[in-house]
Design a protein around this motif. Structure first.
Motif, PDB file in Angstrom:
ATOM      1  N   LEU A  21       0.847  -1.186   0.000  1.00 41.07           N
ATOM      2  CA  LEU A  21       0.000   0.000   0.000  1.00 41.07           C
ATOM      3  C   LEU A  21       0.887   1.242   0.000  1.00 41.07           C
ATOM      4  CD1 LEU A  21      -2.221  -1.203   2.981  1.00 41.07           C
ATOM      5  CD2 LEU A  21      -2.680  -1.625   0.579  1.00 41.07           C
ATOM      6  N   THR A  22       0.508   2.256  -0.734  1.00 44.96           N
ATOM      7  CA  THR A  22       1.269   3.500  -0.732  1.00 44.96           C
ATOM      8  C   THR A  22       0.308   4.671  -0.587  1.00 44.96           C
ATOM      9  OG1 THR A  22       1.211   4.017  -3.106  1.00 44.96           O
ATOM     10  CG2 THR A  22       2.858   2.424  -2.369  1.00 44.96           C
ATOM     11  N   GLY A  23       0.772   5.708   0.090  1.00 41.65           N
ATOM     12  CA  GLY A  23      -0.046   6.896   0.274  1.00 41.65           C
ATOM     13  C   GLY A  23       0.664   7.903   1.141  1.00 41.65           C
ATOM     14  N   PRO A  24       0.194   9.155   1.142  1.00 32.47           N
ATOM     15  CA  PRO A  24       0.854  10.198   1.935  1.00 32.47           C
ATOM     16  C   PRO A  24       0.383  10.278   3.382  1.00 32.47           C
ATOM     17  CG  PRO A  24      -0.875  11.157   0.587  1.00 32.47           C
ATOM     18  CD  PRO A  24      -0.861   9.690   0.272  1.00 32.47           C
ATOM     19  N   ALA A  25      -0.706   9.615   3.717  1.00 36.66           N
ATOM     20  CA  ALA A  25      -1.278   9.751   5.059  1.00 36.66           C
ATOM     21  C   ALA A  25      -0.458   8.968   6.078  1.00 36.66           C
ATOM     22  CB  ALA A  25      -2.725   9.258   5.059  1.00 36.66           C
ATOM     23  N   ALA A  26      -0.418   9.493   7.304  1.00 37.87           N
ATOM     24  CA  ALA A  26       0.220   8.763   8.397  1.00 37.87           C
ATOM     25  C   ALA A  26      -0.590   7.506   8.706  1.00 37.87           C
ATOM     26  CB  ALA A  26       0.326   9.651   9.633  1.00 37.87           C
ATOM     27  N   TYR A  27       0.111   6.435   9.066  1.00 34.51           N
ATOM     28  CA  TYR A  27      -0.590   5.182   9.346  1.00 34.51           C
ATOM     29  C   TYR A  27      -1.463   5.328  10.583  1.00 34.51           C
ATOM     30  CZ  TYR A  27      -1.517   0.500  11.020  1.00 34.51           C
ATOM     31  OH  TYR A  27      -2.152  -0.614  11.487  1.00 34.51           O
TER      32      TYR A  27
END
Length: 720
Positions: free
Chosen positions: A358-364
């Protein structure tokens, strides 16, 4: 009545078993046909089904009834009551199950059995359920054995009978539980949950049947929602590092992360991985490099496709079909970017057996799933992306494209996937022009990949000027060149050379242009953007400043966030309105105004883009902002020589009279560059109305007009 079953033909339709003609030309070796092993297996299954049919029909009084399966005659009920029970007519329990050993070199069902860890019983049940989709004869046989002409597929009871298993065997019945491999992996679907357990029909997905026959076309329901991420071909004997695309594994932290992630993906049960990215595309580029190094193909799910939690769930991404596709191809799944609410998507994909990145800019967020995935920070853009661009453009390692590729792409922070798409567009633009690839084609394609939502708050300018359009003192020009160099090499200096100040500071380039109106501040910003090959966005302060408390900060945050993910130059014209000095707090208005300035100070430190501020009076800008700027460029009022150069430059493309001389205007009228350009426009309109060339008198008239506009006395000048 004994029902005899004909021998099945094991040759595919249209094939012959005769030897080829002696003089037939020898072509390339044919690929093994995956249908042949299936036909062999179906022949063995037919024999077992035929034996079961013979056993059932031997003492069945209704075997010859043409309406058998449509009604229940008294003889059939009596036969059931007198018999010892259904256990009597199962197949020979001592007979071996249908073999799961490979039958031929292209036996996909055998390789599927090994890859998914199925037992021999699971493989036999899968073949029994699959048979009617491959051979229509099994529909008739299954309908007879089911005592129902409408049930033309295998049922749980029939499958157990064919395998010679007791219908009361708890272990055998458990093979159809939702958590058992056949159902959990999506290979066999048990229908009619309200029907008696043994009468529930078994169905195999059409995509699985097509795969076993050699068709690798993805399920139609996935069209437009997934695309393959191919693994680059590695020449035999090449080192392991060659598995990654050129430029994807540079020395340093990025190479180390890629290598470690590749090792995880090569394991039998890799963990769920979340790559958090600072900029869109960084995580996908890292995932592609790691998958290539691991030699594992992948399917890219773009979450523009809706997740099951979307309101219009009918159009949601069919995740069971996606997981089945990944299992059949032995692929990983890459999700980029994550949706705003990813919990349900992650839960559906985190089923094990399929590597998921999974990739994305949001903090986990720990609420997303349990247990937690492996959370990693994706490396940022490379300080030297020329290698990636060269490979994407199809250039050989030593090939000269005819322009300085490294300098052309230095200002762009695109990820590997965006670079590939930009390179494709650049080649298309060159083909459209009928010329060789140029730097202009590359820059235009790269700008198209940086299209953003900045136009909601800023006015876009596509620069069409160059350094020759600037008439400035040498010191000012040198500072502007330095500004462009900082923008090009910031990743190397701040990243590779670790000169970033830390504390969460970004890698942005910030500069202040200070000078009187018309001295060339906005034009210089456009020239810098043109030199970098970027678009210029002029922030509309009317869409930013809001009378309500906190709204201005929200608007600015939207602009900075969008600029962080976009390759563009952001220009705050007349920045005094936003970046003014803080004042002593005397009432609530002063306190909120100071809060706005404090927010801007913090946001500028975390900014990673290119921002330029212009002001007519440098003293109006808070000193705290000045300390955070990389450069402060002063634009002095032009002297007589510079004014003459500005007059002549403005007249470059204007038809002029032979005796025209702008020197008197440059000497007697103290005008800045913007006012000089306006004076030339006044003269040009006057000449156009006469349909003649511009004269010195026209220039004098234009200069006087600008003086009057500024409220200054017009000096009367004698005849020229």
């Amino acid at each position: 009545m004994n029902r005899k079953v004909d021998e099945v033909r094991t040759d595919p339709p249209g094939s012959t078993t005769s030897d080829p003609a002696p003089n037939a030309p020898e072509g390339p070796p044919s690929r093994p046909d995956p249908a042949l092993p299936l036909l062999t297996r179906l022949a063995a299954l037919r024999e077992r089904v035929a034996a079961l049919v013979d056993l059932r029909s031997a003492d069945d009084p209704t075997a010859g009834d043409p309406l058998r399966g449509l009604h229940l005659p008294e003889e059939a009920v009596g036969h059931v009551l007198r018999g010892p029970g259904r256990e009597r007519d199962g197949a020979d329990t001592d007979a071996p199950l249908l073999s799961s050993q490979p039958v031929g070199p292209a036996d996909r069902i055998a390789s599927l059995t090994v890859r998914m860890g199925l037992s021999e019983l699971d493989a036999a049940l899968l073949l029994i359920a699959l048979a009617p989709d491959l051979d229509r004869d099994f529909e008739t046989l299954y309908a007879y054995l089911n005592d129902d002409v409408s049930r033309r597929r295998a049922t749980i009871g029939l499958a157990l009978d064919v395998c010679g298993l007791s219908l009361l065997d708890a272990g055998a019945r458990d093979r159809f539980h939702p958590t058992a491999p056949l159902s959990w992996l999506g290979l066999v679907r048990v229908g009619e949950p309200d029907a008696p357990f043994l009468s529930r029909p078994l169905r195999v997905p059409d995509r699985l049947a097509a795969h076993l026959l050699g068709n690798d076309t993805p399920d139609a329901v996935l069209d437009g929602q997934i695309r393959p991420l191919p693994v680059p071909q590695v020449p035999p004997g090449a080192p392991d590092s060659a598995a990654a695309p050129a430029g994807t594994a540079p020395p340093g932290a990025e190479a180390s992360l890629t290598h470690r992630l590749a090792e995880l993906l090569a394991e039998d049960s890799p963990p769920l991985v979340y790559l958090r990215e600072r900029r869109e595309g960084d995580g996908l580029a890292c995932a592609v490099a790691a998958l290539a190094a691991a030699g594992r193909p992948a399917l890219h799910l773009t979450t523009a496709a809706k997740t099951p939690s979307s309101p219009d769930s009918a159009d949601a991404t069919p995740l069971p079909q996606l997981l089945l596709e990944a299992r059949l191809r032995d692929c990983a799944i890459v999700v980029s970017p994550l949706p705003a609410q990813p919990a349900e998507l992650i839960k559906a994909l985190d089923v094990g057996g399929v590597p998921v990145i999974l990739t994305g800019p949001a903090a986990y967020d720990p609420q997303w799933c349990d247990p937690d995935p492996l959370v990693l920070d994706a490396p940022g853009p490379r300080s030297d992306p020329a290698g990636l661009w060269a490979e994407a453009l199809g250039l050989e390692p030593a090939e000269d494209p005819g322009f300085d590729l490294a300098a052309t792409v230095a200002a762009y922070r695109l990820g590997g996937d965006r670079i590939r798409r930009a390179a494709h567009s650049a080649r298309g633009l060159a083909a459209l022009d009928g010329t060789a690839l140029t730097a202009a084609h590359v820059r235009l394609a790269a700008r198209q990949q940086s299209a953003s939502g900045l136009e909601q708050h800023a006015r876009r300018i596509m620069p069409d000027v160059g350094w020759n359009d600037l008439v400035l003192p040498e010191t000012t020009r040198e500072q502007l060149h330095e500004l462009a160099q900082r923008a090009r090499h910031r990743e190397r200096v701040l990243g590779d050379w670790r000169l970033s100040a830390g504390g969460g500071r970004g890698r942005g380039v910030l500069a202040l242009f200070a000078g009187e109106s018309g001295t060339g501040k906005t034009l210089s910003a456009e020239v810098v953007a043109a030199d970098l090959g970027l678009d210029l966005y002029v922030v509309q302060l009317s869409s930013v400043v809001d009378k309500y408390v906190g709204e201005t900060e929200k608007n600015l945050e939207r602009i900075f966030t969008e600029a962080d993910r976009t390759d563009a130059v952001l220009l705050f014209d007349e920045a005094d309105a936003v970046f003014g000095k803080r004042s002593e707090v005397k009432d609530s208005h002063d306190r909120y105004a100071n809060l706005e300035s404090a927010y801007l100070l913090q946001r500028l430190e975390a900014f990673s883009g290119i921002a330029l501020l212009t002001t007519n009076l440098r003293a109006n800008i808070d000193e705290a902002f000045t300390r955070r700027l990389d450069l402060v460029v002063d634009f002095p009022f032009p002297d007589k020589e510079q004014r003459l150069a500005l007059w002549r430059h403005s007249l470059t493309h204007v038809p002029c009279a032979e005796d025209i001389d702008p020197a008197p205007c440059a000497k007697d009228f103290e005008l800045a560059g913007g006012a000089i350009r306006s004076a030339v426009m006044t003269a040009a309109y006057a000449a156009a109305a006469r349909d003649s060339a511009v004269t010195s008198e026209d220039l004098l008239t234009g200069a006087r007009r600008e003086y009057r506009k500024a409220g200054r006395l017009v000096k009367e000048i004698g005849s020229w």
